[in-house]
Design an enzyme around this catalytic site. Structure first.
Site, PDB file in Angstrom:
ATOM      1  N   SER A 131      43.985  81.157  57.789  1.00 24.78           N
ATOM      2  CA  SER A 131      43.754  81.491  56.375  1.00 24.78           C
ATOM      3  C   SER A 131      43.099  82.839  56.184  1.00 24.78           C
ATOM      4  O   SER A 131      43.222  83.455  55.133  1.00 24.78           O
ATOM      5  CB  SER A 131      42.867  80.419  55.750  1.00 24.78           C
ATOM      6  OG  SER A 131      41.622  80.348  56.431  1.00 24.78           O
ATOM      7  N   ARG A 132      42.342  83.286  57.175  1.00 23.67           N
ATOM      8  CA  ARG A 132      41.606  84.555  57.027  1.00 23.67           C
ATOM      9  C   ARG A 132      41.249  85.076  58.411  1.00 23.67           C
ATOM     10  O   ARG A 132      41.538  84.431  59.430  1.00 23.67           O
ATOM     11  CB  ARG A 132      40.342  84.355  56.191  1.00 23.67           C
ATOM     12  CG  ARG A 132      39.360  83.375  56.777  1.00 23.67           C
ATOM     13  CD  ARG A 132      38.045  83.331  55.996  1.00 23.67           C
ATOM     14  NE  ARG A 132      37.052  82.551  56.725  1.00 23.67           N
ATOM     15  CZ  ARG A 132      36.869  81.249  56.566  1.00 23.67           C
ATOM     16  NH1 ARG A 132      37.602  80.566  55.703  1.00 23.67           N
ATOM     17  NH2 ARG A 132      35.955  80.628  57.286  1.00 23.67           N
ATOM     18  N   ASN A 188      43.188  78.890  67.156  1.00 23.55           N
ATOM     19  CA  ASN A 188      42.257  79.935  66.726  1.00 23.55           C
ATOM     20  C   ASN A 188      41.120  79.400  65.858  1.00 23.55           C
ATOM     21  O   ASN A 188      40.044  79.992  65.808  1.00 23.55           O
ATOM     22  CB  ASN A 188      43.046  81.001  65.951  1.00 23.55           C
ATOM     23  CG  ASN A 188      42.148  81.899  65.125  1.00 23.55           C
ATOM     24  OD1 ASN A 188      41.547  82.840  65.639  1.00 23.55           O
ATOM     25  ND2 ASN A 188      42.016  81.614  63.822  1.00 23.55           N
ATOM     26  N   TYR A 236      28.163  77.315  71.146  1.00 25.80           N
ATOM     27  CA  TYR A 236      29.374  78.118  70.949  1.00 25.80           C
ATOM     28  C   TYR A 236      29.855  78.680  72.297  1.00 25.80           C
ATOM     29  O   TYR A 236      31.041  78.612  72.614  1.00 25.80           O
ATOM     30  CB  TYR A 236      29.041  79.256  69.972  1.00 25.80           C
ATOM     31  CG  TYR A 236      30.192  80.174  69.627  1.00 25.80           C
ATOM     32  CD1 TYR A 236      31.175  79.786  68.719  1.00 25.80           C
ATOM     33  CD2 TYR A 236      30.278  81.456  70.176  1.00 25.80           C
ATOM     34  CE1 TYR A 236      32.213  80.638  68.374  1.00 25.80           C
ATOM     35  CE2 TYR A 236      31.308  82.320  69.843  1.00 25.80           C
ATOM     36  CZ  TYR A 236      32.277  81.904  68.932  1.00 25.80           C
ATOM     37  OH  TYR A 236      33.306  82.758  68.597  1.00 25.80           O
TER      38      TYR A 236
HETATM   39  P1  NAP Z   1      36.540  83.250  60.269  1.00 29.55           P
HETATM   40  O1  NAP Z   1      36.863  84.498  59.519  1.00 29.55           O
HETATM   41  O2  NAP Z   1      35.298  82.514  59.947  1.00 29.55           O
HETATM   42  O3  NAP Z   1      37.813  82.250  60.147  1.00 29.55           O
HETATM   43  C1  NAP Z   1      37.737  80.975  60.736  1.00 29.55           C
HETATM   44  C2  NAP Z   1      39.062  80.261  60.591  1.00 29.55           C
HETATM   45  O4  NAP Z   1      38.909  78.955  61.168  1.00 29.55           O
HETATM   46  C3  NAP Z   1      39.484  80.112  59.154  1.00 29.55           C
HETATM   47  O5  NAP Z   1      40.876  80.276  59.056  1.00 29.55           O
HETATM   48  C4  NAP Z   1      39.084  78.678  58.831  1.00 29.55           C
HETATM   49  O6  NAP Z   1      39.995  78.081  57.942  1.00 29.55           O
HETATM   50  C5  NAP Z   1      39.218  77.981  60.175  1.00 29.55           C
HETATM   51  N1  NAP Z   1      38.294  76.857  60.276  1.00 29.55           N
HETATM   52  C6  NAP Z   1      36.948  76.850  60.188  1.00 29.55           C
HETATM   53  N2  NAP Z   1      36.465  75.601  60.296  1.00 29.55           N
HETATM   54  C7  NAP Z   1      37.543  74.792  60.447  1.00 29.55           C
HETATM   55  C8  NAP Z   1      37.701  73.394  60.604  1.00 29.55           C
HETATM   56  N3  NAP Z   1      36.668  72.554  60.600  1.00 29.55           N
HETATM   57  N4  NAP Z   1      38.947  72.903  60.734  1.00 29.55           N
HETATM   58  C9  NAP Z   1      40.024  73.717  60.711  1.00 29.55           C
HETATM   59  N5  NAP Z   1      39.943  75.057  60.555  1.00 29.55           N
HETATM   60  C10 NAP Z   1      38.710  75.586  60.426  1.00 29.55           C
HETATM   61  O7  NAP Z   1      36.499  83.499  61.839  1.00 29.55           O
HETATM   62  P2  NAP Z   1      37.165  84.628  62.751  1.00 29.55           P
HETATM   63  O8  NAP Z   1      36.145  85.638  63.010  1.00 29.55           O
HETATM   64  O9  NAP Z   1      38.492  85.020  62.217  1.00 29.55           O
HETATM   65  O10 NAP Z   1      37.332  83.789  64.100  1.00 29.55           O
HETATM   66  C11 NAP Z   1      38.559  83.196  64.486  1.00 29.55           C
HETATM   67  C12 NAP Z   1      38.431  82.712  65.923  1.00 29.55           C
HETATM   68  O11 NAP Z   1      38.082  83.817  66.759  1.00 29.55           O
HETATM   69  C13 NAP Z   1      37.339  81.671  66.111  1.00 29.55           C
HETATM   70  O12 NAP Z   1      37.766  80.712  67.068  1.00 29.55           O
HETATM   71  C14 NAP Z   1      36.184  82.485  66.658  1.00 29.55           C
HETATM   72  O13 NAP Z   1      35.314  81.702  67.425  1.00 29.55           O
HETATM   73  C15 NAP Z   1      36.915  83.503  67.495  1.00 29.55           C
HETATM   74  N6  NAP Z   1      36.164  84.715  67.752  1.00 29.55           N
HETATM   75  C16 NAP Z   1      35.710  85.487  66.728  1.00 29.55           C
HETATM   76  C17 NAP Z   1      34.996  86.638  67.019  1.00 29.55           C
HETATM   77  C18 NAP Z   1      34.462  87.554  65.955  1.00 29.55           C
HETATM   78  O14 NAP Z   1      33.715  88.475  66.305  1.00 29.55           O
HETATM   79  N7  NAP Z   1      34.794  87.371  64.704  1.00 29.55           N
HETATM   80  C19 NAP Z   1      34.744  86.991  68.350  1.00 29.55           C
HETATM   81  C20 NAP Z   1      35.216  86.180  69.356  1.00 29.55           C
HETATM   82  C21 NAP Z   1      35.937  85.041  69.044  1.00 29.55           C
HETATM   83  P3  NAP Z   1      39.614  77.440  56.508  1.00 29.55           P
HETATM   84  O15 NAP Z   1      38.191  77.806  56.195  1.00 29.55           O
HETATM   85  O16 NAP Z   1      40.601  78.055  55.573  1.00 29.55           O
HETATM   86  O17 NAP Z   1      39.819  75.990  56.712  1.00 29.55           O
END
Ligand code: NAP
Length: 239
Positions: free
Chosen positions: A10-11, A82, A147
């Site tokens: 979604s984002r 993801n 985490y």
């Molecule tokens: P984000 O902007 O917070 O987006 C999180 C996504 O996960 C949203 O699409 C959300 O969808 C979904 N989500 C959250 N809780 C959920 C649940 N209970 N059930 C189903 N879907 C859920 O995060 P992001 O930064 O894009 O991160 C995406 C992935 O990359 C994650 O696994 C994160 O750990 C990993 N990551 C991120 C970073 C970083 O620096 N940002 C670094 C390393 C790894 P809805 O809210 O629409 O349901």
């Protein structure tokens, strides 16, 4: 047309992956807990993709999601796990409920989604699975212990599953991003983010496109001989 399922599309990183795979010619299903509130990606819709409801904390939802996608697309070539949540704070302050929720979303759901797609992929003797871990899964992060444990679990899952399903023509890889400029990191505040950019050898935070590009490569024919690997778009922050 080849098809892909991206959880948490979604984002942030997931939306960028869904967009990039659509641009690569995949028909994509992206998920959200509230698909009706997502601003849809025009390219995803143009390629006949759709948004499916998915709350990752329930194992049964993983099975239901895969069933829905198979019903609609008839085949599934790519699974990208993801969806994720973070929790920052001292380990002793994390409640059991918060711990269980984080583990369910960040680790268990990936296992259950893989389990649900495998019979289909094994029958077709083809498929690519990509799990989104984190640099904290590689090196551990203070105040992000649960985490880090979940994300390290994804690396173990990647390596073990790659060995198990390689003979069935399925690849399993992991992408472990560094600090990426998304909503997830906004709580850190501008100063901490600027400090992290400065600490990064390439001198900037990662973009969602940096991660999507890695996923795209792993899902392409060029990435066909990679399996069990951890690809780390982190600007050199962890080497
Ligand atoms: P984000 O902007 O917070 O987006 C999180 C996504 O996960 C949203 O699409 C959300 O969808 C979904 N989500 C959250 N809780 C959920 C649940 N209970 N059930 C189903 N879907 C859920 O995060 P992001 O930064 O894009 O991160 C995406 C992935 O990359 C994650 O696994 C994160 O750990 C990993 N990551 C991120 C970073 C970083 O620096 N940002 C670094 C390393 C790894 P809805 O809210 O629409 O349901």
């Amino acid at each position: 047309m080849k098809t892909a399922l991206v959880t948490g599309g979604s984002r942030g990183i997931g939306a960028a992956i869904a967009h990039r795979l659509s641009a690569d010619g995949f028909r994509v299903c992206a998920t959200s807990r509230r698909p009706e509130s997502v601003t849809p990606d025009p390219l995803l819709l143009e390629r006949d993709g759709f948004y499916a409801p998915f709350a990752a904390e329930e194992a049964a939802n993983c099975v239901k999601l895969v069933d829905t996608v198979l019903e609609k697309f008839c085949q599934l070539d790519i699974l990208v796990c993801n969806a994720g949540v973070s929790w920052r704070g001292l380990t002793q302050d994390m409640s059991e409920e918060d711990y269980r929720y984080l583990m369910a979303v960040d680790l268990d759901a990936a296992f259950y989604c893989c389990k649900a797609v495998l019979p289909h992929m094994i029958r077709r003797k083809s498929g690519k699975i990509v799990l989104i871990s984190s640099m904290w899964g590689q090196v551990g992060g203070a105040c992000e212990v649960a985490y880090s444990a979940a994300k390290a679990g994804l690396i173990g899952l990647t390596k073990a599953l790659a060995k198990e399903v390689g003979p069935s023509g399925i690849t399993v890889n992991c992408v472990a991003p560094g600090v990426i400029d998304t909503e997830m990191n906004q709580a850190l505040g501008p100063q901490a983010l600027a400090d992290l950019a400065e600490e990064t050898p390439l001198g900037r935070l990662g973009s969602v496109q940096d991660v999507a590009g890695c996923v795209s490569y792993l899902c392409s024919d060029d990435g066909g001989f990679l399996t069990g690997q951890v690809i780390a778009p982190n600007g050199g922050l962890v080497i």
